[in-house]
Design a protein around this motif. Structure first.
Motif, PDB file in Angstrom:
ATOM      1  N   ARG A  35       0.728  -0.904   0.114  1.00 51.49           N
ATOM      2  CA  ARG A  35       0.034  -0.015   0.050  1.00 51.49           C
ATOM      3  C   ARG A  35       0.707   1.215   0.077  1.00 51.49           C
ATOM      4  N   THR A  36       0.666   2.148  -0.741  1.00 53.34           N
ATOM      5  CA  THR A  36       1.417   3.335  -1.255  1.00 53.34           C
ATOM      6  C   THR A  36       0.875   4.021  -2.435  1.00 53.34           C
ATOM      7  N   LEU A  37       1.176   5.101  -2.268  1.00 52.25           N
ATOM      8  CA  LEU A  37       0.811   6.202  -3.367  1.00 52.25           C
ATOM      9  C   LEU A  37       1.229   5.699  -4.901  1.00 52.25           C
ATOM     10  N   ARG A  38       0.116   5.262  -5.334  1.00 48.67           N
ATOM     11  CA  ARG A  38       0.660   4.873  -7.155  1.00 48.67           C
ATOM     12  C   ARG A  38      -0.609   5.409  -8.096  1.00 48.67           C
ATOM     13  N   ALA A  39       0.170   5.364  -9.748  1.00 50.16           N
ATOM     14  CA  ALA A  39      -0.461   5.691 -10.624  1.00 50.16           C
ATOM     15  C   ALA A  39      -0.342   4.508 -11.466  1.00 50.16           C
ATOM     16  N   GLY A  40      -1.629   3.830 -12.392  1.00 47.60           N
ATOM     17  CA  GLY A  40      -1.927   3.396 -13.477  1.00 47.60           C
ATOM     18  C   GLY A  40      -2.421   4.205 -14.740  1.00 47.60           C
ATOM     19  N   THR A  41      -2.765   3.286 -15.940  1.00 49.33           N
ATOM     20  CA  THR A  41      -3.248   3.796 -16.528  1.00 49.33           C
ATOM     21  C   THR A  41      -4.353   2.338 -17.245  1.00 49.33           C
ATOM     22  N   CYS A  42      -5.784   3.227 -17.840  1.00 52.90           N
ATOM     23  CA  CYS A  42      -5.640   1.881 -18.871  1.00 52.90           C
ATOM     24  C   CYS A  42      -7.128   2.563 -20.159  1.00 52.90           C
ATOM     25  N   LEU A  43      -7.075   1.049 -20.768  1.00 51.67           N
ATOM     26  CA  LEU A  43      -8.220   1.863 -22.073  1.00 51.67           C
ATOM     27  C   LEU A  43      -9.985   1.471 -21.507  1.00 51.67           C
ATOM     28  N   LYS A  44     -10.596   2.100 -21.649  1.00 50.46           N
ATOM     29  CA  LYS A  44     -11.988   1.975 -22.002  1.00 50.46           C
ATOM     30  C   LYS A  44     -11.953   2.433 -23.580  1.00 50.46           C
ATOM     31  N   GLU A  45     -13.647   1.350 -24.175  1.00 49.55           N
ATOM     32  CA  GLU A  45     -14.098   1.939 -24.971  1.00 49.55           C
ATOM     33  C   GLU A  45     -15.603   1.855 -24.854  1.00 49.55           C
ATOM     34  N   ALA A  46     -16.266   3.401 -25.324  1.00 44.49           N
ATOM     35  CA  ALA A  46     -17.655   3.400 -24.370  1.00 44.49           C
ATOM     36  C   ALA A  46     -18.009   4.010 -25.720  1.00 44.49           C
ATOM     37  N   GLY A  47     -19.465   2.920 -25.861  1.00 42.86           N
ATOM     38  CA  GLY A  47     -19.956   3.887 -27.354  1.00 42.86           C
ATOM     39  C   GLY A  47     -18.505   3.378 -28.527  1.00 42.86           C
ATOM     40  N   ASP A  48     -18.841   4.481 -29.422  1.00 48.13           N
ATOM     41  CA  ASP A  48     -17.992   4.485 -30.729  1.00 48.13           C
ATOM     42  C   ASP A  48     -16.899   5.322 -30.375  1.00 48.13           C
ATOM     43  N   ARG A  49     -16.340   5.062 -29.141  1.00 49.55           N
ATOM     44  CA  ARG A  49     -15.388   6.391 -29.340  1.00 49.55           C
ATOM     45  C   ARG A  49     -14.144   5.406 -27.795  1.00 49.55           C
ATOM     46  N   LYS A  50     -12.758   5.635 -28.330  1.00 55.06           N
ATOM     47  CA  LYS A  50     -11.567   4.764 -26.977  1.00 55.06           C
ATOM     48  C   LYS A  50     -11.473   6.172 -26.336  1.00 55.06           C
ATOM     49  N   PHE A  51     -11.422   5.895 -24.877  1.00 55.25           N
ATOM     50  CA  PHE A  51     -10.640   6.053 -24.210  1.00 55.25           C
ATOM     51  C   PHE A  51      -9.539   6.331 -23.305  1.00 55.25           C
ATOM     52  N   LEU A  52      -8.293   7.379 -22.951  1.00 50.36           N
ATOM     53  CA  LEU A  52      -7.511   6.179 -22.094  1.00 50.36           C
ATOM     54  C   LEU A  52      -7.650   7.206 -20.627  1.00 50.36           C
ATOM     55  N   LEU A  53      -8.089   6.174 -19.942  1.00 49.80           N
ATOM     56  CA  LEU A  53      -8.071   6.915 -18.457  1.00 49.80           C
ATOM     57  C   LEU A  53      -6.374   6.679 -17.692  1.00 49.80           C
ATOM     58  N   TYR A  54      -6.603   7.914 -16.554  1.00 48.52           N
ATOM     59  CA  TYR A  54      -5.235   7.428 -16.008  1.00 48.52           C
ATOM     60  C   TYR A  54      -6.013   7.758 -14.122  1.00 48.52           C
TER      61      TYR A  54
END
Length: 581
Positions: free
Chosen positions: A474-493
């Protein structure tokens, strides 16, 4: 059956090149025959090579000799990417070869080639015409002036070309101390781990005030995270969002004010639906501290934005990590790919200045090289310890290794995230950018289609999740993921003020991510993200940060604070997002 890909500039190539089929790689006059491309790919596949230039298998070269005997060689390191060129110039007086790393100021407009006239020149072509540029002429020459300017990017050829110069990347006090200990103190890495254990665990935990009320409409395209509670939160961030004067509803999305295509969301892992957290599918129980720790998320709409990746001046470096054990011939080569320096290429840790007006966001890339390999578990025992790979502007600086989580961008601009396989080597010639960092946090279950934890989320050593010296996750962390929503793609931080890999996985499940991976950890400087909007004067960028610690890591120059990565060379690697033209 062979596959075909469009490599740009009007040429269609077949994967059968590797079997020797004919094909040509061209960039406005720079051509390479099939035999040369096949030989370059065979070199790429060797156990070790001498420099990252050998890991640019699509490179194409022009050569010329002037009437005075001076020789010139211009190499496009990836013609379809059309950004990086290597100029090698030997003066007529028999002096040593001078090597310069050039960057195309606008790859969408200009292409470079070398003519073979009595007075050779770099031909800058675009917009229906071409201009001859001879930066080696004169005393001092434009190359000499540019190389002595001290600028990370020194303009030449009327601003169409930059000379990339080596500069010192900025570092915060915390990073400088950590680097000093690791580089100069015996057992320094263990001492740094003690510092992490003593100061980093929960040091940046944030707990937003929650109140009752209506936070406004969520962004419909991204929907609502799967939470059992959706209280109103008042996060301590500087990102301005629309429709949230009284706070943000947990798990909802809000458009960032003045920055189209960027959205913000906040939550706490304790709000996640019990339908997710009660599943016994590869994640651990989340304790009370983590349940109440704020998570900030920023989503980038990839239909409006393009993603790129740049190496820092220092990190990740190219030598061996101290974590895996080396065997046999590995002790005779300076790095896992055969080299420990980027030369003759230049890493300058900063965005191409021509892109600044389109910059929308940037975030830190991932682990340093020493942490970016496995010390424990099966992955430490083969593939040279699974050193994390990375590609920038079509050049491989460290090979992409099977089994690792990989964020990549193709020549066509398609953004993807996957666990790399041996078969994916066929993708290498079609990649602009790639960065590996560990193993997946979440993936799609092939049978149910649900977002589920990766198979190593609960294995500290097997997932190389790092943490303190006592394996406290358990510590401060960052991550990223891809998500498709409808006909669009999002990069999440995602910024997790204190979290375990299990908490990160459950959060990305709640947001229905297709694939997620870790970035970096332990301090806000290492998990940095900024979203940019044009300033009131319209002549620069104003950064919005997730917290004041990130803001404080922006360096100062001339009595003003300069955004990391975009306005100042940095020692860390980073991803950046530009508005599409």
């Amino acid at each position: 059956m062979s596959k075909t890909r469009n490599w740009g500039h009007g040429a269609v190539f077949s994967a059968a090149i590797w079997a020797g089929a004919g094909m040509v790689s061209a960039a406005e006059g720079i051509e390479t025959d099939a035999a040369t491309l096949k030989a370059q790919w065979e070199t790429y596949g060797q156990y070790s090579v001498s420099s990252p230039v050998d890991l640019a298998p699509m490179r194409a070269t022009d050569e010329a000799t002037g009437a005075d005997g001076a020789t010139y060689r211009l190499t496009s390191l990836h013609p379809a990417v059309n950004r990086w060129y290597l100029l090698e110039f030997r003066p007529a007086q028999g002096l040593p070869v001078q090597t310069y790393h050039l960057e195309n100021a606008d790859a969408a407009v200009w292409t470079l080639s070398l003519n073979d006239a009595d007075a050779p020149a770099i031909m800058v072509s675009g917009n229906g015409g071409e201009v001859a540029c001879r930066p080696w002429d004169g005393a001092p020459s434009a190359l000499q002036v540019a190389s002595q300017s001290g600028l990370p990017y020194a303009p030449m050829c009327n601003g169409a070309v930059y000379l990339r110069n080596e500069v010192a990347g900025s570092r915060t006090n915390r990073e400088a101390v950590s680097d000093f200990l690791r580089d100069h103190v015996v057992f320094g890495d263990k001492l740094v781990n003690l510092i992490k254990g003593a100061f980093f665990e929960d040091a940046f935990l944030e707990d937003a005030e929650t109140v009752e009320g209506d936070a406004g409409d969520a962004v419909a395209a991204l929907g609502q995270a799967r939470l059992d509670r959706q209280p109103i939160m008042r996060p301590n961030w500087s990102i301005e969002v629309d429709g949230a004067d009284n706070g943000l509803e947990a798990g909802a999305w809000y458009g960032v004010t003045g920055v189209k295509g960027v959205y913000g969301s906040v939550m706490k892992p304790g709000y996640i639906s019990q339908e997710i957290t009660s599943e016994r599918n590869g994640a651990n129980w989340i304790d009370g501290v983590e349940q109440n720790a704020d998570v900030y998320l920023v989503a980038f709409d990839l239909s409006q934005l393009e993603l790129g990746y740049e190496l820092g001046t220092d990190h990740p470096n190219l030598n061996w990590s101290s974590r895996p054990r080396r065997t046999g011939n590995d002790w005779n080569i300076p790095g896992p790919d055969g080299f420990a320096r980027a030369a003759p290429l230049v890493r300058n840790g900063m965005l191409n200045p021509s892109h600044t007006s389109r910059a929308v966001g940037a975030f830190a890339g991932g682990f340093k090289r020493d942490h970016g390999a496995f010390r424990f578990g099966d992955y430490a025992t083969f593939n040279k310890g699974h050193h994390y790979g990375f590609i920038s502007n079509g050049v491989t600086f460290s090979k992409l290794i099977p089994n690792l989580a990989t964020l990549y961008v193709t020549v066509e601009g398609e953004v993807g995230m996957k666990t790399w396989t041996e078969a994916d080597a066929d993708m290498i010639p079609n990649l602009q950018f790639a960065r590996q960092n560990g193993v997946p946090l979440v993936v799609r279950d092939p049978d149910t289609g649900a977002s589920v934890p990766g198979d190593r989320v609960t294995s500290w050593g097997g997932g190389n999740w790092s943490g303190s010296a006592e394996a406290e996750l358990r510590t401060l962390r960052a991550g990223t993921c891809l998500k498709e929503a409808g006909d669009r793609k999002f990069l999440l931080y995602g910024y997790f003020s204190t979290a375990t890999p299990s908490g990160m996985a459950r959060t990305f499940q709640a947001y229905d991510c297709d694939y997620g991976m870790l970035l970096d950890m332990n301090s806000p400087e290492l998990t940095y993200l900024a979203v940019y909007k044009q300033n009131d004067e319209g002549d620069g960028l104003t950064p919005m940060h997730l917290n004041r610690y990130m803001a404080e890591s922006d360096p100062w120059a001339n009595n003003q604070q300069i955004p990391r990565f975009v306005g100042f060379a940095d020692n860390r690697d980073f991803f950046y997002l530009l508005r599409k033209e």
